[in-house]
Every structure is written in structure tokens, then in C-alpha cells.
Motif scaffolding. Structure first.
Motif, PDB file in Angstrom:
ATOM      1  N   TRP A   1       0.825  -1.214   0.000  1.00  6.85           N
ATOM      2  CA  TRP A   1       0.000   0.000   0.000  1.00  6.85           C
ATOM      3  C   TRP A   1       0.859   1.265   0.000  1.00  6.85           C
ATOM      4  N   GLY A   2       2.096   1.127   0.482  1.00  2.78           N
ATOM      5  CA  GLY A   2       2.986   2.290   0.510  1.00  2.78           C
ATOM      6  C   GLY A   2       3.234   2.836  -0.888  1.00  2.78           C
ATOM      7  N   ASP A   3       3.386   1.916  -1.879  1.00  6.76           N
ATOM      8  CA  ASP A   3       3.615   2.371  -3.257  1.00  6.76           C
ATOM      9  C   ASP A   3       2.374   3.084  -3.801  1.00  6.76           C
ATOM     10  N   MET A   4       1.211   2.525  -3.432  1.00  5.91           N
ATOM     11  CA  MET A   4      -0.032   3.147  -3.905  1.00  5.91           C
ATOM     12  C   MET A   4      -0.179   4.556  -3.293  1.00  5.91           C
ATOM     13  N   ALA A   5       0.082   4.629  -1.983  1.00  2.00           N
ATOM     14  CA  ALA A   5      -0.030   5.935  -1.301  1.00  2.00           C
ATOM     15  C   ALA A   5       0.973   6.927  -1.884  1.00  2.00           C
ATOM     16  N   LEU A   6       2.192   6.425  -2.168  1.00  2.00           N
ATOM     17  CA  LEU A   6       3.233   7.306  -2.715  1.00  2.00           C
ATOM     18  C   LEU A   6       2.786   7.905  -4.058  1.00  2.00           C
ATOM     19  N   THR A   7       2.233   7.046  -4.929  1.00  2.00           N
ATOM     20  CA  THR A   7       1.757   7.536  -6.238  1.00  2.00           C
ATOM     21  C   THR A   7       0.649   8.568  -6.057  1.00  2.00           C
ATOM     22  N   LEU A   8      -0.286   8.276  -5.148  1.00  2.00           N
ATOM     23  CA  LEU A   8      -1.410   9.200  -4.964  1.00  2.00           C
ATOM     24  C   LEU A   8      -0.953  10.537  -4.367  1.00  2.00           C
ATOM     25  N   VAL A   9       0.026  10.488  -3.459  1.00  2.00           N
ATOM     26  CA  VAL A   9       0.563  11.732  -2.878  1.00  2.00           C
ATOM     27  C   VAL A   9       1.280  12.532  -3.971  1.00  2.00           C
ATOM     28  N   ARG A  10       2.107  11.821  -4.769  1.00  2.00           N
ATOM     29  CA  ARG A  10       2.799  12.499  -5.878  1.00  2.00           C
ATOM     30  C   ARG A  10       1.785  13.145  -6.820  1.00  2.00           C
TER      31      ARG A  10
ATOM     32  N   MET B   1       1.311   9.770 -15.124  1.00  2.00           N
ATOM     33  CA  MET B   1       2.238   9.721 -13.997  1.00  2.00           C
ATOM     34  C   MET B   1       2.701   8.286 -13.740  1.00  2.00           C
ATOM     35  N   VAL B   2       1.762   7.359 -13.802  1.00  3.16           N
ATOM     36  CA  VAL B   2       2.114   5.935 -13.639  1.00  3.16           C
ATOM     37  C   VAL B   2       3.081   5.517 -14.749  1.00  3.16           C
ATOM     38  N   PHE B   3       2.828   6.021 -15.940  1.00  4.64           N
ATOM     39  CA  PHE B   3       3.714   5.746 -17.079  1.00  4.64           C
ATOM     40  C   PHE B   3       5.120   6.299 -16.798  1.00  4.64           C
ATOM     41  N   ALA B   4       5.166   7.531 -16.250  1.00  4.53           N
ATOM     42  CA  ALA B   4       6.459   8.141 -15.919  1.00  4.53           C
ATOM     43  C   ALA B   4       7.174   7.329 -14.841  1.00  4.53           C
ATOM     44  N   GLU B   5       6.413   6.848 -13.851  1.00  7.02           N
ATOM     45  CA  GLU B   5       7.001   6.020 -12.778  1.00  7.02           C
ATOM     46  C   GLU B   5       7.564   4.719 -13.349  1.00  7.02           C
TER      47      GLU B   5
ATOM     48  N   ALA C   1      10.842   6.012 -15.096  1.00  6.81           N
ATOM     49  CA  ALA C   1      11.827   6.876 -14.452  1.00  6.81           C
ATOM     50  C   ALA C   1      11.882   6.754 -12.933  1.00  6.81           C
ATOM     51  N   ALA C   2      11.164   5.796 -12.318  1.00  7.44           N
ATOM     52  CA  ALA C   2      11.148   5.761 -10.852  1.00  7.44           C
ATOM     53  C   ALA C   2      11.456   4.365 -10.317  1.00  7.44           C
ATOM     54  N   ASP C   3      11.849   4.304  -9.039  1.00  8.44           N
ATOM     55  CA  ASP C   3      12.069   2.999  -8.407  1.00  8.44           C
ATOM     56  C   ASP C   3      11.087   2.780  -7.259  1.00  8.44           C
ATOM     57  N   SER C   4       9.950   3.468  -7.353  1.00 11.67           N
ATOM     58  CA  SER C   4       8.875   3.295  -6.371  1.00 11.67           C
ATOM     59  C   SER C   4       7.568   3.767  -7.000  1.00 11.67           C
ATOM     60  N   GLY C   5       6.478   3.418  -6.334  1.00 16.44           N
ATOM     61  CA  GLY C   5       5.170   3.846  -6.838  1.00 16.44           C
ATOM     62  C   GLY C   5       4.512   2.764  -7.695  1.00 16.44           C
ATOM     63  N   ILE C   6       3.277   3.039  -8.095  1.00 19.85           N
ATOM     64  CA  ILE C   6       2.494   2.045  -8.835  1.00 19.85           C
ATOM     65  C   ILE C   6       3.173   1.696 -10.162  1.00 19.85           C
ATOM     66  N   GLY C   7       3.661   2.695 -10.851  1.00 16.27           N
ATOM     67  CA  GLY C   7       4.325   2.460 -12.141  1.00 16.27           C
ATOM     68  C   GLY C   7       5.495   1.505 -11.992  1.00 16.27           C
ATOM     69  N   HIS C   8       6.307   1.724 -10.944  1.00 18.83           N
ATOM     70  CA  HIS C   8       7.447   0.840 -10.697  1.00 18.83           C
ATOM     71  C   HIS C   8       6.958  -0.568 -10.400  1.00 18.83           C
ATOM     72  N   ARG C   9       5.903  -0.697  -9.593  1.00 18.19           N
ATOM     73  CA  ARG C   9       5.354  -2.019  -9.258  1.00 18.19           C
ATOM     74  C   ARG C   9       4.833  -2.735 -10.510  1.00 18.19           C
TER      75      ARG C   9
ATOM     76  N   THR D   1      -4.057  -2.497 -11.905  1.00 11.17           N
ATOM     77  CA  THR D   1      -4.950  -1.820 -12.862  1.00 11.17           C
ATOM     78  C   THR D   1      -6.314  -1.575 -12.227  1.00 11.17           C
ATOM     79  N   LEU D   2      -6.816  -2.627 -11.557  1.00  9.79           N
ATOM     80  CA  LEU D   2      -8.116  -2.510 -10.894  1.00  9.79           C
ATOM     81  C   LEU D   2      -8.103  -1.382  -9.863  1.00  9.79           C
ATOM     82  N   LEU D   3      -7.038  -1.314  -9.083  1.00  8.17           N
ATOM     83  CA  LEU D   3      -6.953  -0.272  -8.051  1.00  8.17           C
ATOM     84  C   LEU D   3      -6.817   1.117  -8.670  1.00  8.17           C
ATOM     85  N   LEU D   4      -6.125   1.190  -9.805  1.00  6.82           N
ATOM     86  CA  LEU D   4      -6.019   2.490 -10.493  1.00  6.82           C
ATOM     87  C   LEU D   4      -7.377   2.960 -11.002  1.00  6.82           C
ATOM     88  N   VAL D   5      -8.151   2.002 -11.517  1.00  6.84           N
ATOM     89  CA  VAL D   5      -9.505   2.341 -12.001  1.00  6.84           C
ATOM     90  C   VAL D   5     -10.354   2.858 -10.842  1.00  6.84           C
TER      91      VAL D   5
END
Lengths: 285, 255
Positions: A84-93, A222-226, A229-237, A254-258
Motif C-alpha cells: 500500500w505504501g507504493d499506492m499511497a506514494l503515487t497518490l501523494v505524488r 504519472m504511472v507511465f512516468a514512474e 523513471a522511478a524505483d517506487s510507486g504504482i508504475g514501478h510495481r 490496474t483494478l486499483l487504479l480504475v
């Protein structure tokens, strides 16, 4: 009653008063009719259809290509409890970058609108150039220009989102009702007063509409950018899941992003109803 | 032409837009507490006169003065002197009726508590006390126009301008608003310039009526107290005569 010339005038009937809209008497519906009429029915229908398609897919194809429902559900649970930390990180970003883009774009659009002959004329083409740059180019440039992951993601999201706000606010001011401006200008306001009393409140509509239109797109980009270009967040996962051939994890994210997208739209709806309560919505029958 | 108590004076004013003459050698004055109606057909330069008066235009030739000040060159000094109501209400849709009335006072720097109190008083005078919290979209056309009038009056201007302010309303509401306007103008001793193409309206709410030709120049002047009352047979004759003059002036301008 007499008019100014002393002529007896017929008594005027009272003004009809504030407009009221009488709610039509709801027709009596049966159980099936009530189910179809319910506001939740389309949502329930969509969820059931998607689950059905996933289930059929898992029956007719290899579990490696189309994992069974219980494995997808397990992945969702794993994401919610362990990642959930990655999900929270993406949403905060997402929230921080979009808020920055909104505030900056709003302010710049207002300045361009208030000083159209100077700032507006010269900055508008620059904003158009920024908007025309492909998202992928911003991602690649961010990787080369910036070391810190957070800066990269914030930069990419900001560069993608802010031109939409600038253009919406600027165009909104250009399309402003000239009659209303004239009515305010009769009191000889300063430029700052015009900005505060007229331009700022009027642009709220444009900002909310732009937020609604760009929020979902910005989250996806943003997920695409992660992912790149990132080592954390939903995109990285998602990138990790793809490397490990974990289709179930990809579907879970994907389901959680929707769901996140729907929640963002719902929240925007609530804000819109509150901020634009003065609007009379036309309903086409 | 200038009189000591004149609030507005136009002296030999000409206004040209390129090759088109909108106002031609126009001189007029409006005295303190006087209501002058300017009557003319579309294109007679009525709006140009208002634009000259509020300082949106500088006359090509001649002078315009409001309280002795040049509205174009001394734009800022005339802040709060002129209140104007337009053909359409032109309200801020996101503001309630109360806040719409208060907007002029807000620009003039009246403290919030005082301006809200004054706005409430003016809404009361316009029979809208119960509608203070409603948005323009929740008001009828007549109510919106009343808010617009309250906005113009609430800054307590020396000069009130009405630009076809009742023409978009149905006749019953327009008549009611005209009567309320006359009552308020009388009570407050307001000087007013009323621009209209409605002959009955011009005679019903003013002390004096000027008939404009095309381009704007005075064709005839009527002291309302010397004219037959609106609605009488004699007024019908006067009305027909004025109407014919307006038609002739339009034909002459188009010839």
C-alpha cells in the motif's frame, strides 16, 4: 396607482417571484423497474460484467495468460496489505503535482487574462509549445536532466498538466461576458479589483472543468512516468510485475487504479456541486 | 448653455468613428434632480452619448462634463458619481442578490458591514428583502432587473443612467419597475439620464424628453409637464407625431 405623468395605471400583478422547479410525481415502478432506475444499477452491471469476462477468460485460456479470479483477488489483497505504501506514494505524488500545476496554471492564466496585451500575447505561444511536447519526451528529458526520482516525477506531471489549466483560464477570460465586465467597470475598479471580483471567481468554473478532464489522464501519465523513471510507486510495481510475468499483479494494480480514478472523479463532482451551486443546470428532456 | 446647478453638460459635441458621424453638434444639459429622457431609434447614437458620459469615449470635438469634470480625462475622479442600469441586468452569476447589490460599494471601499446593510436596505426598497440570499439564476427577469437598479442606486450616485433598462421586460413588469424608479428618483432627488426608444416610457418617467435624429442631434424637445398625460387621446396624437419624426429621421439618414 399613478405613473409619473399622473395617469392612472392598471394595478400590476405581483412579480411571479423566485423560480421554483416542481419535482414531477415519480411514476410507480415495479421491482424490475426500480432496479433499472436505481443510480447504482449501471455500476453494479459494469462490475458484474467485468468479473464475468475475467472468469470466462480464465476458463478458456492458460492461467499464465489469464489468471483465475482467486489469484487476482489474492494479488489485490497483497497490494492492499503489503504494498500500500507504493499506492499511497503515487497518490501523494499525483495530488502534489496536480495541485502545483493547478495553482501555477490558474495564476498564470489569470495574469495572462488580466494583462492580455502584454503577458497574454507573449506567454500564450510559449504555453502552446509546452503543451505540444509529447509526454514521453518530458519523461526522457527528466531522466537525463534530474537525478532525484521525486523531482523527475513531479517535473513530468507538472509539465503535462499545467498548460491545460493556463489555457482553460485564459480562454475563459477571453470568452468572458463583455456586458458583465462593462457593468462592473461603471464603478471604475482598479485592475486588481477586476481580478479579484470578476476574473478569479469566473475562472473557478474553468479550473474545475479542467481538473475533471485532466485528473484521470494525469494519473495515467504519472504511472507511465514512474514505470520508466522511478524505483517506487504504482508504475514501478507494474514494471516489476511485468518483469516477473505476474499478470495477476498487473490486473490487481490496474483494478486499483480504475477505482482511484473513480474516487477522484467522485470527489471532483462533490467539489463542483459545492463551488458551482449558483449555476442553473439545463436538463435536456 | 452651462448652468450652475447642471450635473451634466454636452457642449457642441461631435463624435465620429472613421467616416461615420455618430453625434453631430449636440449640446444639452441636465440640471440637479432632473430626469431627462433621450428618445431615438436604433442607431441614433444614444449609446454613444452614454459612452461619452461614462468616459469610455473622448469626443472628437466639443466637451462633456459631469459635475464639472471631464469623464474621459478625469476618469478616476468620477468614481462613485455615476450609477448605471443596462438593458439586461448583467449580474455576477456566482454572487447572491445581496452581494450583487454590494459590488459597487465594495469597489468604492465601503466597509463590509456598512455595504451589506445598505445593500439590504436597497433590496428592501426594491421589494426583494426575502430574496437577498438567492442567486441570479433563481430570480425572475423582473427581479434581476430590480437587483441591477438597486446596484446602481446603492452607491448613492449623483447621476443615474438607464440604458433601455426596461425594454427587455414584459409590459406589466416594465410598468411596475418604471413606477418604482420614479418613486425612488423622486425620494432621493436623483439626476437621471434615461435612454429609450419607447415613447410612452420616455414621457412616463422623465421631466423632459429629447428626440434624437440620426446622427445624434436634437430634433425636438418636450417638457413633460406641458404635454398631454400618457394614455390620453391627445397623447396618442403626440405619440404619432413623434413616431413620424423618428421614421422621417431614419429615412433621411439612410437616403
Amino acid at each position: 396607482m399613478t405613473d409619473a405623468t399622473g395617469t392612472v395605471a392598471p394595478t400590476a400583478p405581483p412579480d411571479p417571484g423566485p423560480r421554483t422547479t416542481a419535482a414531477p410525481e415519480p411514476a410507480r415502478l415495479g421491482l424490475a423497474g426500480r432496479l433499472v432506475d436505481s443510480q447504482f444499477s449501471p455500476i453494479v452491471f459494469t462490475i458484474v460484467l467485468l468479473v464475468l469476462l475475467l472468469w470466462i477468460g480464465s476458463l478458456v485460456s492458460d492461467p499464465f495468460v489469464f489468471p483465475p479470479l482467486d489469484r487476482i483477488a489474492g494479488s489485490v489483497w497483497q497490494v492492499l496489505t503489503e504494498q500500500w505504501g507504493d499506492m499511497a506514494l503515487t497518490l501523494v505524488r499525483f495530488a502534489a503535482a496536480l495541485a502545483a500545476a493547478m495553482v501555477f496554471g490558474w495564476a498564470l492564466g489569470l495574469l495572462m487574462g488580466a494583462f492580455r496585451r502584454t503577458i497574454g500575447r507573449f506567454v500564450n505561444p510559449l504555453v502552446a509549445v509546452v503543451q505540444a511536447v509529447p509526454a514521453l519526451s518530458w519523461v526522457l528529458l527528466a531522466i537525463l536532466w534530474m537525478e532525484v526520482v521525486e523531482t523527475r516525477i513531479a517535473f513530468v506531471t507538472f509539465m503535462i498538466a499545467f498548460p491545460f489549466f493556463v489555457i482553460a483560464v485564459y480562454e475563459g477570460i477571453r470568452d468572458m461576458d463583455k456586458d458583465v465586465l462593462e457593468a462592473i467597470e461603471q464603478f471604475r475598479p482598479s485592475r486588481l479589483q477586476v481580478l479579484r471580483i470578476l476574473l478569479l471567481p469566473q475562472s473557478v468554473v474553468n479550473v474545475i472543468m479542467t481538473f475533471r478532464a485532466t485528473a484521470a489522464m494525469t494519473l495515467k501519465l504519472m504511472v507511465f512516468a514512474e514505470l520508466i523513471a522511478a524505483d517506487s510507486g504504482i508504475g514501478h510495481r507494474l514494471q516489476v510485475a511485468q518483469s516477473n510475468f505476474r499478470v495477476d499483479a498487473i490486473l490487481a494494480w490496474t483494478l486499483l487504479l480504475v477505482v482511484a480514478n473513480f474516487l477522484i472523479l467522485w470527489a471532483t463532482d462533490r467539489v463542483e456541486k459545492l463551488a458551482l451551486k449558483w449555476r442553473a443546470e439545463a436538463i435536456v428532456r | 448653455m452651462n448652468q450652475p446647478n447642471a450635473v451634466v453638460t454636452f457642449t457642441d459635441v461631435n463624435q465620429r468613428f472613421g467616416a461615420v458621424t455618430a453625434v453631430e453638434e449636440l449640446s444639452l444639459r441636465i440640471g440637479q434632480g432632473e430626469r431627462l429622457a433621450i428618445l431615438g431609434r436604433t442607431g441614433a447614437g444614444k449609446s454613444t452619448l452614454l459612452n461619452l458620459l461614462i468616459g469610455n469615449l473622448r469626443p472628437t470635438r466639443g466637451t462633456v462634463r459631469v459635475d464639472g469634470l471631464d469623464p474621459y480625462a478625469q476618469h478616476a475622479e468620477l468614481q462613485g458619481v455615476i450609477g448605471m442600469a443596462f438593458q439586461t441586468p448583467r449580474l455576477l452569476p456566482w454572487r447572491t442578490a445581496l452581494d450583487n447589490v454590494a459590488v459597487g460599494m465594495e469597489i468604492l471601499g465601503v466597509p463590509q458591514s456598512e455595504r451589506l446593510e445598505r445593500a439590504r436596505t436597497w433590496l428592501g426598497k426594491m421589494h426583494l428583502a426575502d430574496s437577498a440570499g438567492l442567486f441570479p439564476s433563481q430570480l425572475s427577469g423582473g427581479m434581476r432587473q430590480r437587483v441591477s437598479l438597486a446596484r446602481a442606486f446603492s452607491i448613492e450616485p449623483a447621476l443615474v443612467l438607464l440604458d433601455e433598462s426596461f425594454s427587455a421586460l414584459d409590459e406589466v413588469t416594465a410598468r411596475q419597475l418604471r413606477e418604482e424608479f420614479v418613486e425612488l428618483a423622486e425620494a432621493e432627488r436623483k439626476t437621471a439620464l434615461i435612454v429609450t426608444h419607447n415613447i410612452e416610457e420616455a414621457f412616463a418617467i422623465s421631466h423632459r424628453v429629447l428626440l434624437l435624429g440620426r446622427p445624434a442631434r436634437i430634433l425636438a424637445e418636450y417638457a413633460v409637464s406641458d404635454c398631454p398625460a400618457v394614455g390620453t387621446t391627445d397623447f396618442g396624437d403626440l405619440r404619432r407625431s413623434i413616431h413620424q419624426q423618428m421614421v422621417d429621421a431614419t429615412r433621411a439618414a439612410m437616403a
